[in-house]
Design an enzyme around this catalytic site. Structure first.
Site, PDB file in Angstrom:
ATOM      1  N   HIS A  28       0.178   0.678   0.535  1.00 41.06           N
ATOM      2  CA  HIS A  28      -0.556  -0.223  -0.368  1.00 41.06           C
ATOM      3  C   HIS A  28       0.442  -1.131  -1.094  1.00 41.06           C
ATOM      4  O   HIS A  28       0.313  -1.364  -2.290  1.00 41.06           O
ATOM      5  CB  HIS A  28      -1.389   0.613  -1.356  1.00 41.06           C
ATOM      6  CG  HIS A  28      -2.401  -0.161  -2.153  1.00 41.06           C
ATOM      7  ND1 HIS A  28      -3.263  -1.078  -1.594  1.00 41.06           N
ATOM      8  CD2 HIS A  28      -2.713  -0.139  -3.483  1.00 41.06           C
ATOM      9  CE1 HIS A  28      -4.041  -1.586  -2.538  1.00 41.06           C
ATOM     10  NE2 HIS A  28      -3.727  -1.045  -3.703  1.00 41.06           N
TER      11      HIS A  28
ATOM     12  N   HIS B  31       2.554  -3.312  -5.725  1.00 42.65           N
ATOM     13  CA  HIS B  31       1.213  -3.828  -5.988  1.00 42.65           C
ATOM     14  C   HIS B  31       1.179  -5.323  -6.248  1.00 42.65           C
ATOM     15  O   HIS B  31       0.436  -5.821  -7.101  1.00 42.65           O
ATOM     16  CB  HIS B  31       0.529  -3.075  -7.131  1.00 42.65           C
ATOM     17  CG  HIS B  31      -0.960  -2.974  -6.928  1.00 42.65           C
ATOM     18  ND1 HIS B  31      -1.829  -3.941  -7.339  1.00 42.65           N
ATOM     19  CD2 HIS B  31      -1.723  -2.038  -6.310  1.00 42.65           C
ATOM     20  CE1 HIS B  31      -3.071  -3.595  -7.021  1.00 42.65           C
ATOM     21  NE2 HIS B  31      -3.022  -2.436  -6.377  1.00 42.65           N
TER      22      HIS B  31
ATOM     23  N   HIS C  51      -9.685   5.237  -7.255  1.00 38.39           N
ATOM     24  CA  HIS C  51      -8.287   5.120  -7.681  1.00 38.39           C
ATOM     25  C   HIS C  51      -7.846   6.429  -8.311  1.00 38.39           C
ATOM     26  O   HIS C  51      -8.552   6.948  -9.181  1.00 38.39           O
ATOM     27  CB  HIS C  51      -8.136   3.972  -8.689  1.00 38.39           C
ATOM     28  CG  HIS C  51      -8.473   2.637  -8.083  1.00 38.39           C
ATOM     29  ND1 HIS C  51      -9.774   2.212  -7.938  1.00 38.39           N
ATOM     30  CD2 HIS C  51      -7.683   1.671  -7.581  1.00 38.39           C
ATOM     31  CE1 HIS C  51      -9.770   1.018  -7.362  1.00 38.39           C
ATOM     32  NE2 HIS C  51      -8.516   0.655  -7.131  1.00 38.39           N
TER      33      HIS C  51
ATOM     34  N   ASP D  66      -6.591   4.581  -4.228  1.00 44.40           N
ATOM     35  CA  ASP D  66      -5.539   3.557  -4.257  1.00 44.40           C
ATOM     36  C   ASP D  66      -4.664   3.662  -5.503  1.00 44.40           C
ATOM     37  O   ASP D  66      -5.061   4.246  -6.514  1.00 44.40           O
ATOM     38  CB  ASP D  66      -6.171   2.161  -4.254  1.00 44.40           C
ATOM     39  CG  ASP D  66      -6.729   1.790  -2.891  1.00 44.40           C
ATOM     40  OD1 ASP D  66      -6.812   2.680  -2.018  1.00 44.40           O
ATOM     41  OD2 ASP D  66      -7.091   0.617  -2.713  1.00 44.40           O
TER      42      ASP D  66
HETATM   43 ZN    ZN Z   1      -4.616  -1.447  -5.559  1.00 44.72          ZN
END
Ligand code: ZN
Length: 405
Positions: A274, A278, A365, A224
């Site tokens: 995503h 953010h 991540h 992510d």
């Molecule tokens: Zn995230």
């Protein structure tokens, strides 16, 4: 040469997509026979150098490989056979499509495969599948999957869409699986695809696909918040390990990391949405939620000609308005490595490998170097435990396949 005649009839039936309308090409023939082998090759020369060179190269390679492998066998019950024949077609007086059919019978296996050449005379260049399907590989994959079912996961050639032919109505795919050819007819209208006559920048080649044993344990790595400067290193590790992952990216990084994203797709990875920057999406209005999603879809589509089908909510928080307003598949995870928090590489490795079950989705991540270092250890450990790495979309497909069996 009775055998050969039978084979030609078979060819004629087989190539529904390559009707032989024109005979402007010259035929080259190689006939060879000795105690161990029998070779019968027909192939075309067209007068277009670039095209002829490519065909010659391939024919030479097949011929030489065959001779090197089989020319020294003696006392065989039957001679080992290589047969090559072809179908030639001219479309719009501009496009030549040629299908070579290669058949080898070595007494144990009958190997049959197709090589195709699609050539634009005017441009003096080859036509790639993306010129026709417009990078819509997902649609094509679905079409193939609907026609061949489980065999889809047996495709073990990353260039599985390389061999095709077409006319103004249909695209014909020849997919080699287990020494056999699966021929798939895709009606272009039905898929709302058109052969594009105008040039389009070719962004990425054919998606990597590899053999996935549906009964083997599978796992999906997900990253992510990228892309970042570390994403490239992750892509290289994945490629080296012949693994794939799914990257849930933040829309506003698309332009800066356009090359990274293209590389990611080229290597067979999946890209998901995503949000755009953010934001905590359960704390915004419906309109802002939609904007965050749509802007990201749009910028990805415009930059890399790719449309994500997955969405991962920021901070993993979902509410009902999200479920109602988002058309994408919402994907969470089963295992959180907490790599954003833990600084010790071994802690991350342990979290990613110690309690993994079949069909788990692992959250990481691509924002920290320690995740890159951890990944180098994680993949071999999971491989040792018998896991195959798949994208989240493939994981979902396999899941439903297993449930329906
Ligand atoms: Zn995230």
């Amino acid at each position: 040469m009775k055998k050969k005649i039978i084979f030609l009839i078979f060819l004629f039936l087989f190539f529904s997509g390559c009707n032989n309308n024109n005979n402007f090409e010259n035929v080259e023939t190689i006939i060879e026979e000795n105690n161990s082998i029998i070779i019968g090759i027909n192939y075309p020369t067209t007068g277009y150098k670039k095209l002829d060179n490519k065909i010659n190269y391939d024919i030479d390679k097949i011929y030489n490989d065959f001779k090197n492998k089989y020319d020294h066998f003696y006392d065989l019950p039957n001679k080992i056979e290589l047969n090559i024949d072809y179908i030639y077609n001219l479309l719009d007086e501009n496009i030549i499509t040629i299908c070579l059919n290669i058949y080898i019978n070595d007494n144990i296996n009958k190997i049959n495969y197709v090589l195709t050449y699609n050539f634009n005379i005017k441009k003096n260049s080859f036509i790639a599948i993306n010129d026709i399907i417009d990078n819509n590989i997902k649609k094509i994959d679905e079409y193939i999957y609907n026609q061949i079912g489980n065999y889809f996961y047996k495709i073990n050639n990353k260039d599985y869409l390389k061999n095709f032919s077409f006319d103004d109505k249909n695209l014909y795919l020849y997919i080699n699986i287990d020494n056999d050819i699966f021929d798939i007819v895709v009606p272009l209208n039905e898929l709302k695809l058109n052969f594009k006559k105008k040039d389009k920048e070719k962004l990425y080649a054919i998606k990597t696909s590899k053999y996935i044993d549906v009964d083997k344990k599978i796992v999906a790595l997900t990253f992510d918040d990228g892309p970042t400067k570390y994403t490239n290193q992750i892509l290289d590790i994945l490629k080296k390990e012949e693994a794939v992952a799914t990257f849930f990216i933040v829309g506003n990084k698309t332009e800066i990391y356009r090359d990274t994203l293209i590389k990611s797709i080229q290597y067979g990875n999946e890209i998901g949405n995503h949000s755009f920057n953010h934001k905590w999406l359960t704390r915004v209005t419906n309109n802002e939620l939609k904007e965050q999603i749509d802007k990201t879809q749009k910028i990805i589509r415009e930059n890399i000609d790719y449309t994500p089908t997955l969405f991962r909510p920021t901070y993993g928080s979902i509410n009902t308005s999200m479920k109602k307003n988002i058309d994408l598949d919402i994907v969470l995870w089963d295992v959180d490595t907490m790599d954003w928090k833990y600084k010790n590489i071994n802690t991350i490795v342990n979290r990613a490998t110690s309690n993994i079950k079949d069909m788990d989705i692992i959250l990481m991540h691509d924002t920290k170097i320690r995740t890159v270092e951890a990944l180098k250890k994680i993949i071999p450990i999971l491989k040792k435990k018998g896991f195959t790495f798949v994208t989240v979309s493939d994981l979902k497909k396999i899941k439903s396949l297993r449930e329906n069996e």
